[in-house]
Scaffold this motif. Structure first.
Motif, PDB file in Angstrom:
ATOM      1  N   GLU A 103       0.860  -1.183   0.000  1.00  0.00           N
ATOM      2  CA  GLU A 103       0.000   0.000   0.000  1.00  0.00           C
ATOM      3  C   GLU A 103       0.902   1.241   0.000  1.00  0.00           C
ATOM      4  N   THR A 104       0.290   2.397  -0.161  1.00  0.00           N
ATOM      5  CA  THR A 104       1.048   3.646  -0.153  1.00  0.00           C
ATOM      6  C   THR A 104       0.480   4.602   0.888  1.00  0.00           C
ATOM      7  N   ILE A 105       1.354   5.127   1.713  1.00  0.00           N
ATOM      8  CA  ILE A 105       1.016   6.222   2.614  1.00  0.00           C
ATOM      9  C   ILE A 105       1.593   7.485   1.988  1.00  0.00           C
ATOM     10  N   GLN A 106       0.731   8.352   1.527  1.00  0.00           N
ATOM     11  CA  GLN A 106       1.192   9.569   0.861  1.00  0.00           C
ATOM     12  C   GLN A 106       1.308  10.702   1.877  1.00  0.00           C
ATOM     13  N   ILE A 107       2.481  11.313   1.907  1.00  0.00           N
ATOM     14  CA  ILE A 107       2.763  12.377   2.871  1.00  0.00           C
ATOM     15  C   ILE A 107       3.025  13.661   2.110  1.00  0.00           C
ATOM     16  N   GLU A 108       2.125  14.612   2.244  1.00  0.00           N
ATOM     17  CA  GLU A 108       2.284  15.889   1.561  1.00  0.00           C
ATOM     18  C   GLU A 108       3.091  16.832   2.451  1.00  0.00           C
ATOM     19  N   LEU A 109       4.215  17.286   1.914  1.00  0.00           N
ATOM     20  CA  LEU A 109       5.059  18.229   2.632  1.00  0.00           C
ATOM     21  C   LEU A 109       4.735  19.633   2.155  1.00  0.00           C
ATOM     22  N   THR A 110       4.410  20.504   3.086  1.00  0.00           N
ATOM     23  CA  THR A 110       4.103  21.896   2.764  1.00  0.00           C
ATOM     24  C   THR A 110       5.057  22.802   3.533  1.00  0.00           C
ATOM     25  N   GLU A 162       5.317   7.753   0.409  1.00  0.00           N
ATOM     26  CA  GLU A 162       5.493   8.582  -0.788  1.00  0.00           C
ATOM     27  C   GLU A 162       5.427  10.050  -0.379  1.00  0.00           C
ATOM     28  N   PHE A 163       6.466  10.810  -0.714  1.00  0.00           N
ATOM     29  CA  PHE A 163       6.570  12.213  -0.302  1.00  0.00           C
ATOM     30  C   PHE A 163       6.272  13.117  -1.493  1.00  0.00           C
ATOM     31  N   GLY A 181      10.814   4.280   0.706  1.00  0.00           N
ATOM     32  CA  GLY A 181      10.383   5.669   0.717  1.00  0.00           C
ATOM     33  C   GLY A 181      10.628   6.199  -0.681  1.00  0.00           C
ATOM     34  N   ILE A 182       9.755   7.036  -1.203  1.00  0.00           N
ATOM     35  CA  ILE A 182       9.914   7.436  -2.594  1.00  0.00           C
ATOM     36  C   ILE A 182       9.434   8.866  -2.825  1.00  0.00           C
ATOM     37  N   ALA A 196       8.211  18.829  -0.545  1.00  0.00           N
ATOM     38  CA  ALA A 196       9.047  17.741  -1.064  1.00  0.00           C
ATOM     39  C   ALA A 196       9.873  18.229  -2.250  1.00  0.00           C
ATOM     40  N   GLU A 197       9.244  18.987  -3.139  1.00  0.00           N
ATOM     41  CA  GLU A 197       9.953  19.499  -4.313  1.00  0.00           C
ATOM     42  C   GLU A 197      11.026  20.502  -3.920  1.00  0.00           C
ATOM     43  N   GLY A 198      10.870  21.134  -2.767  1.00  0.00           N
ATOM     44  CA  GLY A 198      11.862  22.100  -2.306  1.00  0.00           C
ATOM     45  C   GLY A 198      13.084  21.476  -1.675  1.00  0.00           C
TER      46      GLY A 198
END
Length: 419
Positions: free
Chosen positions: A158-165, A196-197, A225-226, A202-204
């Motif tokens: 499964e995927t745990i998606q972590i949004e970094l802000t 998943e980040f 981790g990806i 994340a892009e920063g």
């Protein structure tokens, strides 16, 4: 049908028409990696299988890094066997003085590209997710199968998606990002899943910072981790990627086990207290702890970013008389760049030891293990009891700024108290 990023990668590397979490599939390897600890065990298992040649010498990489330089006759024998086997099989071999710590090295040498599948004889193979690859650590018997057949079985995670802000504040690094996540979900929170980040935070993050984040995904129990590959990854791979690649992302309507959000602007410098990576608190709340040893380096925190952070604290200062410091550039190339920038002289002037690239004390293999009753601040990835030496020692995980500040103060302190 909608898929997560990791589902897309696995689907492209198996013969199934579709994949869903829990499916067990046979996955083709783009790269198989082992080291001086896992390799010799895998070779014996391969021999028992009746296989005498690897599936594709161009896709197999051996790295002598755990016991480099060899600390005794037994570790020397492991490295000798690794080299002899590599030469006989015609596979790529990185020996001491010619490479570095495997995970940083394989990224640096262009073996890892987005969308690839890497089977590694080391639990921190998850580091390769920093470049958008699916890297997963396997036991030596499974690595033997990969060497012979070029494939392994994998339960689709499964995927745990972590949004970094937001943006990190002063003295906050990728190390703090993953410590914050592990502190939130726990050391078993990612079991049977990948982390998943995504998001602007994340892009920063630089590639070096992403390496630190992906590296410790396994400490949450995760398969990997990806980060989705982006312009930063493309720039990093320019002139070094060994194969063509394309970038993928999770579909917006894909199914996730969980979606979390982490505001980086709210993250402070963190520390994982003994004896668990999930025992996370802020450096401010950790209290005063006298420090006997500082260790800066490992497969994801011996980068130029880490060395420059340490140098910003140690420059013009002396390490506390009761504290010893060991600094380990992750690869020969990083070692040379640090030398060119004058960082190695700066570290030695401060009173630190600068090591050749090695896993060394990170796993208690040598080059700085701890005595009974000692406390260490390290940028490594595990602080289990006995991990770095005596089971009566205590290991605190932190970023390079925090570790360097502890070296100067002789105790665990916030870097802002140093400057």
């Amino acid at each position: 049908m909608a898929h997560t990023l990791v589902e897309k990668i696995l689907l492209a590397h198996c013969d199934a028409e579709d994949v869903r979490p829990g499916d067990v599939v046979t996955v083709r390897c783009d790269v198989v990696m082992a080291n001086d600890v896992s390799g010799p065990v895998a070779f014996r298992a391969m021999e028992k299988m009746g296989a005498d040649r690897v599936f594709d010498p161009a896709r197999v990489v051996m790295v002598a890094d755990h016991f480099t330089p060899a600390k005794d006759a037994r570790s020397a024998e492991l490295q000798a066997r690794l080299q002899r086997w590599s030469e006989a099989q015609g596979v790529t071999y990185y020996g001491q003085g010619r490479g570095g710590i495997e995970h940083t090295l394989l990224c640096e040498e262009g073996w890892i590209v987005p969308g690839a599948v890497i089977a590694g004889g080391d639990s921190h193979t998850c580091t390769y997710g920093a470049l958008g690859a699916f890297g997963t650590g396997l036991g030596s018997t499974d690595i033997a199968s990969c060497l012979a057949l070029g494939s392994f079985w994998q339960a689709v995670p499964e995927t745990i998606q972590i949004e970094l802000t937001g943006s990190p504040g002063n003295f906050v690094t990728g190390k703090d990002v993953i410590l914050a996540v592990i502190g939130q979900i726990g050391v078993g929170g990612g079991t049977n899943a990948v982390l998943e980040f995504v998001g602007p935070g994340a892009e920063g993050l630089s590639v070096d910072e992403r390496l630190a984040v992906a590296n410790m995904a396994v400490e949450a129990g995760s398969e990997a981790g990806i980060f989705p590959a982006d312009d930063a990854v493309a720039a990093y791979l320019e002139g070094r990627a060994r194969t063509a690649w394309t970038a993928e992302r999770s579909d917006q309507d894909a199914t996730f086990r969980q979606r979390l959000e982490l505001d980086l602007s709210a993250v402070e410098p963190l520390v994982a207290l003994p004896h668990l990576p999930g025992n996370v608190t802020t450096v401010r709340e950790a209290g005063t702890v006298p420090i006997d040893q500082v260790y800066i380096g490992n497969c994801a925190n011996g980068t130029m970013t880490d060395l420059r952070q340490a140098a910003s604290i140690l420059g013009g200062r002396r390490i506390h008389p009761r504290t010893r410091a060991i600094i380990v550039p992750a690869t020969q190339a990083i070692w040379r760049q640090a030398a060119d920038e004058g960082l190695l002289d700066l570290f030695v002037e401060a009173g630190a030891i600068v090591s050749t690239p090695t896993c060394g004390a990170c796993f208690g293999g040598g080059n700085g293990v701890l005595a009974s009753g000692e406390n260490a601040v390290t940028t490594t990835n595990r602080n289990f009891r006995g991990r770095m030496g005596s089971p009566e020692a205590s290991v605190y995980l932190a970023n390079a700024w925090v570790a360097a500040a502890a070296a100067v103060a002789g105790e665990l302190v916030h870097p802002e108290t140093i400057g």
